[in-house]
Write a protein that holds these residues in place. Sequence first.
Motif, PDB file in Angstrom:
ATOM      1  N   GLU A  30      21.864 -17.009  57.253  1.00 26.84           N
ATOM      2  CA  GLU A  30      22.318 -16.695  55.898  1.00 26.84           C
ATOM      3  C   GLU A  30      21.542 -17.454  54.829  1.00 26.84           C
ATOM      4  N   LEU A  31      21.037 -18.638  55.156  1.00 27.82           N
ATOM      5  CA  LEU A  31      20.450 -19.507  54.139  1.00 27.82           C
ATOM      6  C   LEU A  31      19.224 -18.942  53.424  1.00 27.82           C
ATOM      7  N   PRO A  32      18.290 -18.287  54.110  1.00 22.08           N
ATOM      8  CA  PRO A  32      17.099 -17.832  53.381  1.00 22.08           C
ATOM      9  C   PRO A  32      17.426 -16.953  52.178  1.00 22.08           C
ATOM     10  N   GLY A  33      18.323 -15.994  52.367  1.00 21.91           N
ATOM     11  CA  GLY A  33      18.697 -15.141  51.252  1.00 21.91           C
ATOM     12  C   GLY A  33      19.405 -15.903  50.156  1.00 21.91           C
ATOM     13  N   ARG A  34      20.308 -16.813  50.543  1.00 20.17           N
ATOM     14  CA  ARG A  34      21.034 -17.605  49.540  1.00 20.17           C
ATOM     15  C   ARG A  34      20.067 -18.512  48.774  1.00 20.17           C
ATOM     16  N   LEU A  35      19.161 -19.154  49.500  1.00 20.36           N
ATOM     17  CA  LEU A  35      18.196 -20.030  48.847  1.00 20.36           C
ATOM     18  C   LEU A  35      17.275 -19.252  47.912  1.00 20.36           C
ATOM     19  N   ARG A  36      16.831 -18.086  48.385  1.00 23.63           N
ATOM     20  CA  ARG A  36      15.911 -17.269  47.590  1.00 23.63           C
ATOM     21  C   ARG A  36      16.581 -16.846  46.276  1.00 23.63           C
ATOM     22  N   ALA A  37      17.860 -16.472  46.348  1.00 20.72           N
ATOM     23  CA  ALA A  37      18.590 -16.091  45.135  1.00 20.72           C
ATOM     24  C   ALA A  37      18.737 -17.275  44.191  1.00 20.72           C
ATOM     25  N   ARG A  45      12.025 -21.967  52.625  1.00 18.77           N
ATOM     26  CA  ARG A  45      11.760 -22.313  54.018  1.00 18.77           C
ATOM     27  C   ARG A  45      13.046 -22.844  54.633  1.00 18.77           C
ATOM     28  N   VAL A  46      13.444 -22.291  55.775  1.00 21.46           N
ATOM     29  CA  VAL A  46      14.603 -22.775  56.521  1.00 21.46           C
ATOM     30  C   VAL A  46      14.140 -23.135  57.926  1.00 21.46           C
ATOM     31  N   VAL A  47      14.455 -24.352  58.345  1.00 24.91           N
ATOM     32  CA  VAL A  47      14.058 -24.841  59.666  1.00 24.91           C
ATOM     33  C   VAL A  47      15.316 -25.134  60.472  1.00 24.91           C
ATOM     34  N   CYS A 199      32.224 -13.352  68.172  1.00 26.79           N
ATOM     35  CA  CYS A 199      31.613 -12.517  67.136  1.00 26.79           C
ATOM     36  C   CYS A 199      30.773 -13.436  66.255  1.00 26.79           C
ATOM     37  N   LEU A 200      29.471 -13.315  66.394  1.00 32.88           N
ATOM     38  CA  LEU A 200      28.528 -14.221  65.748  1.00 32.88           C
ATOM     39  C   LEU A 200      27.843 -13.507  64.592  1.00 32.88           C
ATOM     40  N   ASP A 201      27.990 -14.055  63.378  1.00 31.02           N
ATOM     41  CA  ASP A 201      27.330 -13.492  62.207  1.00 31.02           C
ATOM     42  C   ASP A 201      25.849 -13.837  62.246  1.00 31.02           C
ATOM     43  N   LEU A 202      24.997 -12.868  61.964  1.00 30.64           N
ATOM     44  CA  LEU A 202      23.553 -13.072  62.015  1.00 30.64           C
ATOM     45  C   LEU A 202      22.883 -12.751  60.683  1.00 30.64           C
ATOM     46  N   GLY A 203      23.594 -12.997  59.595  1.00 25.37           N
ATOM     47  CA  GLY A 203      23.016 -12.812  58.278  1.00 25.37           C
ATOM     48  C   GLY A 203      22.685 -11.354  57.997  1.00 25.37           C
ATOM     49  N   PRO A 204      21.595 -11.071  57.276  1.00 25.61           N
ATOM     50  CA  PRO A 204      21.234  -9.689  56.930  1.00 25.61           C
ATOM     51  C   PRO A 204      20.975  -8.812  58.153  1.00 25.61           C
ATOM     52  N   TYR A 205      20.685  -9.422  59.286  1.00 18.75           N
ATOM     53  CA  TYR A 205      20.405  -8.666  60.508  1.00 18.75           C
ATOM     54  C   TYR A 205      21.649  -7.970  61.036  1.00 18.75           C
TER      55      TYR A 205
END
Length: 267
Positions: A30-37, A45-47, A199-205
């Motif tokens: 979830e972080l890349p989209g949140r960070l980008r916004a 960059r998310v590691v 049930c595992l959330d996988l962000g935009p995927y």
Amino acid sequence: IGRLPTLPGDGRFTAVVVGGGFTGIEVATELPGRLRAAAGGAEVRVVLVEQADVVGPELGPGPRPEILAALAHAGVEVRLGVRLASLDRDRATLSDGTVIPTRTAVWTAGMRASGLTAQIPGTRDELGRLAVDEYMRVVGVDGVYAAGDTAAAVAENGHVVMQSCQHAVPQGKLAGANVGADVLGLPLASFSPNPYVTCLDLGPYGAVLTLGWDREIAQTGAEAKQLKQSINADWIYPPVDDAAAILALADHRITWPTEAPVVDPRA
């Protein structure tokens, strides 16, 4: 995150997620989209750092292809076989000497039971959870019940419960019911949770739903994502301002509000 400064010489908004288990995977995707916004579209960059040699070691191999695909889809860098060695205001240093300029680190490396369990002279597991019997009574301690993240209860087929809502919710209801029954001299009910699912959330995927302790994939993508959102937004919250609905859902024979009440004609 919205106020994160860009570090000199880095040119990117960077976050490090420590722990590649259930929570770490959900946060990292979830972080890349949140960070980008938050960064106004700037490069991010998310590691994800995991000390095991695989992502989601406790989740097993079943859902791993979906997890890896989701991490790649989100652009998450995965560092396996390393630990967080140190963290200061401007950088995270890994056990292999890698230095990552960042001012955001998310720690998801493990859970423990509340320290309140130390006040109970019972047997505890490696997570600090108290051993309980099938009625949620603390083993060897008269008159004390434990539930949720503080209780190492046994679920189906001898598996010990996870520290998650799907086990904590029914444990809490059962413990409360059995405390009342104990006081009133009524028969106690035994712990019989629904079959285990993940049930595992996988962000935009999307998401991935697995069945059983072997975690066989049952749903993926948007369908699983909708289920995950229902769980997070609706199922885990009790009704409010409706005494009858609250009492009905408090019935230990009902785990989620989506389930029809169990009516015993003898009750």
